[in-house]
Design an enzyme around this catalytic site. Structure first.
Site, PDB file in Angstrom:
ATOM      1  N   TYR A 144       0.870  -1.106  -0.150  1.00 31.82           N
ATOM      2  CA  TYR A 144      -0.024  -0.111  -0.207  1.00 31.82           C
ATOM      3  C   TYR A 144       0.917   1.209  -0.056  1.00 31.82           C
ATOM      4  CZ  TYR A 144      -3.380   3.621   1.757  1.00 31.82           C
ATOM      5  OH  TYR A 144      -4.004   4.596   2.058  1.00 31.82           O
ATOM      6  N   ASP A 239       9.236   2.649  -0.891  1.00 32.49           N
ATOM      7  CA  ASP A 239       8.180   3.456   0.029  1.00 32.49           C
ATOM      8  C   ASP A 239       8.629   3.034   1.727  1.00 32.49           C
ATOM      9  OD1 ASP A 239       4.736   3.714   0.246  1.00 32.49           O
ATOM     10  OD2 ASP A 239       6.289   4.249   1.740  1.00 32.49           O
ATOM     11  N   LYS A 267       5.144   9.231   8.933  1.00 33.89           N
ATOM     12  CA  LYS A 267       4.882   8.813   9.981  1.00 33.89           C
ATOM     13  C   LYS A 267       5.994   9.100  11.256  1.00 33.89           C
ATOM     14  CE  LYS A 267       2.619   4.645   8.301  1.00 33.89           C
ATOM     15  NZ  LYS A 267       1.156   4.566   8.699  1.00 33.89           N
TER      16      LYS A 267
HETATM   17  P1  KE4 Z   1      -0.635   8.363   4.751  1.00 35.77           P
HETATM   18  O1  KE4 Z   1      -1.015   8.994   3.426  1.00 35.77           O
HETATM   19  O2  KE4 Z   1      -1.513   7.479   5.445  1.00 35.77           O
HETATM   20  O3  KE4 Z   1       0.291   9.149   5.809  1.00 35.77           O
HETATM   21  O4  KE4 Z   1       0.611   7.294   4.408  1.00 35.77           O
HETATM   22  C1  KE4 Z   1       0.209   6.369   3.322  1.00 35.77           C
HETATM   23  C2  KE4 Z   1       1.108   5.226   3.466  1.00 35.77           C
HETATM   24  C3  KE4 Z   1       2.098   5.050   2.223  1.00 35.77           C
HETATM   25  N1  KE4 Z   1       3.063   4.066   2.344  1.00 35.77           N
HETATM   26  C4  KE4 Z   1       3.001   3.123   3.323  1.00 35.77           C
HETATM   27  C5  KE4 Z   1       4.037   2.090   3.081  1.00 35.77           C
HETATM   28  C6  KE4 Z   1       1.785   3.157   4.290  1.00 35.77           C
HETATM   29  O5  KE4 Z   1       1.844   2.155   5.180  1.00 35.77           O
HETATM   30  C7  KE4 Z   1       1.138   4.147   4.246  1.00 35.77           C
HETATM   31  C8  KE4 Z   1      -0.004   4.385   5.343  1.00 35.77           C
HETATM   32  N2  KE4 Z   1      -0.105   3.153   6.448  1.00 35.77           N
HETATM   33  C9  KE4 Z   1      -1.553   2.939   6.847  1.00 35.77           C
HETATM   34  C10 KE4 Z   1      -1.507   1.787   7.747  1.00 35.77           C
HETATM   35  N3  KE4 Z   1      -0.725   0.849   7.104  1.00 35.77           N
HETATM   36  C11 KE4 Z   1      -1.652   4.253   7.803  1.00 35.77           C
HETATM   37  C12 KE4 Z   1      -3.072   3.977   8.545  1.00 35.77           C
HETATM   38  C13 KE4 Z   1      -4.388   4.262   7.837  1.00 35.77           C
HETATM   39  O6  KE4 Z   1      -4.493   4.335   6.615  1.00 35.77           O
HETATM   40  O7  KE4 Z   1      -5.249   4.874   8.661  1.00 35.77           O
END
Ligand code: KE4
Length: 427
Positions: A144, A239, A267
């Site tokens: 993701y 990523d 994060k």
């Molecule tokens: P954000 O747009 O949520 O800050 O980041 C997206 C993203 C990009 N790349 C990786 C590897 C990620 O894991 C994420 C976001 N992770 C999720 C949980 N696995 C965030 C939690 C959520 O969506 O509420």
């Protein structure tokens, strides 16, 4: 456990917020039941609105590696907020955070700060397309990278079909440039790159997958990614939104010794406030406006509060013995969980890189999305709720990661393992 207030708030929230949450995974859909509404957090603990406390292994999906409300970060934010919250003008703080990031990840010769991981991924892919003058993206099933349209694509059948939208609202032609391959599969990777090499601008990968549960890369996989992309003039994007500063100060690229062309962070570098970042070689990044023609912007990019939280967090992570302590605590937890599962006769496949941990309710091995989804998600849901009722907060989805913080104590881990012994037995 009394949870009436959470239940009431969840009912209220669903009237005004889609699904009652501002991010889907928080709604407990895949484990059933209702989410706990959190009132506050400190150290390794969450405290919900009914007065229950939980040892937290979600840590806001990764950012809270120091634990919640760490004194040094809280103090720095309090001081910063007295100076105003956003200027829409450059500050010295942004140079400081960018320099700290480059010092940790030298492949990021230039860094652009944004407000989320999704935004960072979108921007990195745009500059990769501009730099290579190609449109194609190759991603991996189960990885993701945020919710930009063209990444919400699922594998078309067979090798040649390009991506098909994975959710409504994404037009067919937004995903036609997106190829999807199975994680850890060098053979399919080679075939796809050979077949589509003239079209591919970039390959984007989580060097340690954290969104289908935690799945570690085979050494051959990461080496093949680097070799094949180099050979075909395709940019390799790591990523590291989860793994950056998580698995060690230099992220997965330092741990595995593979240098990507572009890196995505998020994060942890925001210390719990909204920050994303992307960066890489200067001759790529100089294409970004205003130094180059590739447009990317953001009102709150490099926000002084968020950047202050990030700087203070990274300062703490540079400290002596930090990753050794995270490793010790994580190993103790993982070993104890494995023992408890074996004792109860529960098939459990565990994965772990430092303080980023996974556990699948299947005999395994788990190497990609195909094997991950064989996990018994009903068993996971039962385990999750028994642990929640015992005051232990794991991710409300089998396909997420568990994280350790510097605030977790050996007593926290003992309590967690006691609850897990009972929970595995009750499965
Ligand atoms: P954000 O747009 O949520 O800050 O980041 C997206 C993203 C990009 N790349 C990786 C590897 C990620 O894991 C994420 C976001 N992770 C999720 C949980 N696995 C965030 C939690 C959520 O969506 O509420």
């Amino acid at each position: 456990m009394k949870t009436q207030r959470s239940e009431q708030l969840f009912a209220d929230a669903q009237q005004i917020i889609p699904g009652g949450v501002n991010s889907p995974v928080r709604a407990f859909r895949s484990v059933g039941g209702h989410p706990r509404f959190i009132a506050r957090a400190k150290g390794s603990r969450l405290y919900d609105v009914d007065g229950n406390s939980y040892i937290d292994y979600v840590l806001s999906w990764g950012p809270m590696i120091l634990g919640h409300a760490p004194a040094s970060v809280t103090k720095a934010i309090q001081q910063a907020v007295a100076n105003g919250t956003s200027y829409g003008a450059p500050t010295e703080l942004e140079i400081q955070l960018a320099l700290m990031i480059r010092e940790a990840l030298p492949s990021m010769e230039q860094v652009r700060l944004v407000s989320s991981g999704t935004e960072a991924v979108m921007s990195a892919i745009r500059v990769a397309r501009a730099y290579t003058k190609r449109d194609g993206i190759l991603k991996f099933e189960g990885c993701y990278h945020g919710h930009s349209d063209y990444l919400l694509a699922k594998a078309g059948s067979g090798l040649t079909t390009l991506g098909i939208p994975d959710c409504p609202g994404v037009p067919e032609d937004f995903t036609k440039h997106t190829l999807t391959a199975p994680y850890n599969n060098v053979q399919v990777l080679e075939q796809l790159i050979r077949r589509h090499d003239r079209q591919l601008a970039c390959v984007i990968v989580e060097p340690i997958a954290g969104n289908m549960g935690v799945i570690t890369p085979s050494p051959e996989f990461l080496q093949a990614l680097r070799k094949l992309t180099d050979a075909h003039g395709i940019l390799l994007i790591f990523d590291e939104v989860i793994s950056g500063f998580r698995v060690q100060y230099g992220g997965a690229q330092t741990l595995y010794g593979i240098t990507p062309d572009l890196t995505i962070l998020g994060k942890i570098i925001g210390g719990g406030l909204p920050v994303g970042a992307y960066g890489g070689a200067k001759d790529i990044m100089k294409m970004i406006a205003p130094s180059g023609p590739v447009y990317q912007a953001g009102t709150l990019s490099g926000n002084p509060l968020a950047v202050t939280a990030g700087i203070e967090t990274l300062k703490r992570l540079k400290g002596k013995g930090v990753y050794a302590q995270l490793e010790d605590r994580s190993a103790a937890l993982a070993d104890g969980l494995g023992k408890a599962a074996r004792k109860a006769g529960v098939p459990l496949t565990q994965t772990r890189v430092g303080s980023m941990m996974g556990a699948f309710f299947t005999a395994g091995p788990v190497v990609d999305w195909g094997s991950a989804k064989k996990s018994d998600t009903k068993a996971y849901a039962k385990f999750f709720h028994q642990m929640l009722d015992a005051g232990i907060y794991f991710a409300p989805s089998q396909f997420e990661a568990a994280f350790m913080s510097l605030a977790h104590t050996p007593r926290d881990i003992d309590r967690t393992l006691k609850a897990a012994q009972a929970a595995f037995k009750n499965l």
